[in-house]
Design a protein around this motif. Structure first.
Motif, short mmCIF file in Angstrom:
data_model
loop_
_atom_site.label_atom_id
_atom_site.label_comp_id
_atom_site.label_asym_id
_atom_site.label_seq_id
_atom_site.Cartn_x
_atom_site.Cartn_y
_atom_site.Cartn_z
N PRO A 1 0.71 -1.14 -0.03
CA PRO A 1 0.00 -0.11 -0.14
C PRO A 1 0.71 1.26 0.09
O PRO A 1 2.06 1.36 0.30
CB PRO A 1 -0.73 -0.08 1.34
N ILE A 2 0.21 2.47 -0.51
CA ILE A 2 0.80 3.64 -0.36
C ILE A 2 0.34 4.20 0.96
O ILE A 2 -0.82 4.14 1.40
CB ILE A 2 0.21 4.64 -1.30
N GLU A 3 1.41 4.65 1.82
CA GLU A 3 1.21 5.24 3.19
C GLU A 3 0.81 6.57 3.11
O GLU A 3 1.42 7.48 2.50
CB GLU A 3 2.53 5.03 4.08
N MET A 4 -0.61 7.09 3.35
CA MET A 4 -1.08 8.01 3.23
C MET A 4 -0.77 9.30 4.24
O MET A 4 -0.67 8.66 5.29
CB MET A 4 -2.53 8.16 2.90
N GLN A 5 -0.53 10.51 3.95
CA GLN A 5 -0.27 11.73 4.95
C GLN A 5 -1.57 12.36 5.10
O GLN A 5 -2.29 12.51 3.98
CB GLN A 5 0.77 12.32 4.73
N TYR A 6 -1.77 12.92 6.12
CA TYR A 6 -2.95 13.86 6.32
C TYR A 6 -2.75 14.87 5.15
O TYR A 6 -1.92 15.63 4.82
CB TYR A 6 -2.79 14.76 7.55
N GLY A 7 -4.16 15.05 4.60
CA GLY A 7 -4.18 16.15 3.37
C GLY A 7 -3.95 15.17 2.12
O GLY A 7 -4.33 15.91 1.03
N ASP A 8 -3.29 14.14 1.96
CA ASP A 8 -3.09 13.58 0.66
C ASP A 8 -4.51 13.28 -0.09
O ASP A 8 -5.74 12.96 0.48
CB ASP A 8 -2.67 12.00 0.75
N ILE A 9 -4.63 13.38 -1.16
CA ILE A 9 -5.80 13.32 -2.27
C ILE A 9 -5.57 12.14 -3.17
O ILE A 9 -4.55 12.33 -4.12
CB ILE A 9 -6.22 14.66 -2.76
N VAL A 10 -6.37 11.42 -3.29
CA VAL A 10 -6.28 10.13 -4.45
C VAL A 10 -7.37 10.67 -5.29
O VAL A 10 -8.70 10.56 -5.02
CB VAL A 10 -6.53 8.79 -3.89
N MET A 11 -7.13 10.69 -6.74
CA MET A 11 -8.02 11.06 -7.62
C MET A 11 -8.08 9.93 -8.77
O MET A 11 -6.93 9.45 -9.49
CB MET A 11 -7.81 12.40 -8.61
N LEU A 12 -9.35 9.41 -9.11
CA LEU A 12 -9.32 8.30 -9.91
C LEU A 12 -10.21 9.10 -11.29
O LEU A 12 -11.24 9.69 -10.85
CB LEU A 12 -10.19 7.28 -9.56
N CYS A 13 -10.10 8.82 -12.38
CA CYS A 13 -10.73 9.53 -13.53
C CYS A 13 -10.63 8.48 -14.72
O CYS A 13 -9.64 7.99 -15.13
CB CYS A 13 -10.24 11.02 -13.63
N SER A 14 -11.72 8.75 -15.67
CA SER A 14 -11.40 8.40 -17.15
C SER A 14 -10.85 9.33 -17.88
O SER A 14 -10.48 10.33 -17.49
CB SER A 14 -13.20 8.39 -17.23
N ASP A 15 -10.65 8.83 -19.21
CA ASP A 15 -9.87 9.61 -19.83
C ASP A 15 -10.51 10.90 -20.41
O ASP A 15 -9.95 11.80 -20.94
CB ASP A 15 -9.23 8.82 -20.86
N GLY A 16 -11.75 11.06 -20.04
CA GLY A 16 -12.42 12.23 -20.36
C GLY A 16 -11.94 13.64 -19.69
O GLY A 16 -11.60 14.76 -20.25
N ILE A 17 -11.10 13.25 -18.67
CA ILE A 17 -10.25 14.33 -17.92
C ILE A 17 -9.00 14.32 -18.39
O ILE A 17 -8.59 15.57 -18.83
CB ILE A 17 -10.26 13.87 -16.29
N THR A 18 -8.30 13.45 -18.54
CA THR A 18 -6.74 13.29 -18.89
C THR A 18 -6.46 13.58 -20.28
O THR A 18 -5.42 14.05 -20.78
CB THR A 18 -6.04 11.95 -18.60
#
Length: 291
Positions: free
Chosen positions: A217-234
């Protein structure tokens, strides 16, 4: 002459001071979740997105949340059905392990990907063409974040002032880069190839083998944001614009998924694809209790 009578002064006991209840303020960790989707300029909505409800940490059980984004393949029969099926199957599977004490999350992802792929590949073919969908998924377990990817939807992590893509695009460009690394062609030859964005892995391909799953796993720190998106964004917003929207303090994080999707839709007014975003944030949450 008439005079006023003097008022008799009585000694009355003093009233006890009013005691207002005390407000006790404390902070606890929270996994906050948000999502948004828009059909864009397309005739059909073939994206599907889901986040489980936000959760504050509890002492007596595991705290887990999940986010999933699926992008149905527009050139295939009923990509919308494929993406919705993948989301429904992930939700059903997650609900079974959501509150279990110990879960092998990478194994959960692998089993889910294989099962969903088999289900979608068995859909009736129309004119010899089947259905398919990409999928990115993330499960945060306390401050540990696991992820999985099939296709070219993406996951980013924003920490401090940095944005980092943590997934690969499973398209023909990936194979071309492997051939460049092996000395089988030059970068210029790779750039000249057509169909660089053609998918080489997706759910519904049948016997899916190319999948990326985090084993640690990625050890998250306070404030970390994980963004999942379709290619309509990218395919519409560059990384620096995504980061700018995420880090803009003018609007709360609760509005960021909406802002990202709307920026993509307004940025491409002619042919904007279906566009979806899911956000997970590890943060401190304030609780006020009255004593």
């Amino acid at each position: 002459m008439f005079g006023r009578k003097k008022k008799k002064v009585e000694n009355t006991p003093a009233m006890p001071p009013t005691t207002e209840p005390k407000k006790v303020v404390r902070t606890i960790p929270e996994l906050a979740t948000f999502c948004y989707t828009d059909q864009g300029r397309r005739e059909y909505q073939q994206d599907a997105v889901y986040v489980s409800p936000s959760k504050k940490f509890a002492a007596n059980r595991k705290t887990r949340v999940m986010g999933v984004v699926c992008d149905g393949m527009g050139g295939m029969a009923d990509g919308g059905k494929a993406s919705r099926t993948a989301i429904k199957m992930m939700i059903s599977a997650f609900q079974k392990i959501e509150n279990i004490d110990k879960v092998d999350i990478p194994a959960f992802f692998k089993s889910g990907i294989i099962t969903i792929d088999n289900t979608i590949s068995s859909f009736p073919k129309e004119n010899g063409r089947g259905s398919g969908t990409t999928m990115v998924a993330a499960i945060a377990e306390e401050n540990k974040m696991y992820w999985a990817s099939v296709g070219d939807s993406r996951i980013y992590i924003i920490r401090g002032n940095q944005i980092r893509q943590i997934t690969r695009d499973h398209n023909y460009w990936l194979r071309l880069q492997e051939m460049v690394a092996e000395g089988k062609m030059t970068q210029e030859e790779a750039m000249g190839k057509r169909q660089k964005e053609a998918l080489i892995s997706f759910l519904g391909i049948g016997n899916v083998s190319l999948m990326d799953i985090s084993t640690q796993p990625i050890e998250m720190q306070y404030g970390d944001i994980v963004m999942l998106c379709s290619d309509g964004i990218t395919k519409t917003l560059p990384d620096h614009q995504i980061k700018s929207i995420i880090l803009d303090d003018k609007n709360p994080i609760e509005q960021k998924a909406v802002q990202l999707v709307e920026a993509a839709v307004h940025g491409n007014t002619h042919s904007q694809d279906n566009t979806s975003v899911a956000i997970l944030q590890y943060r401190e949450s304030t609780i006020k209790k009255i004593k």
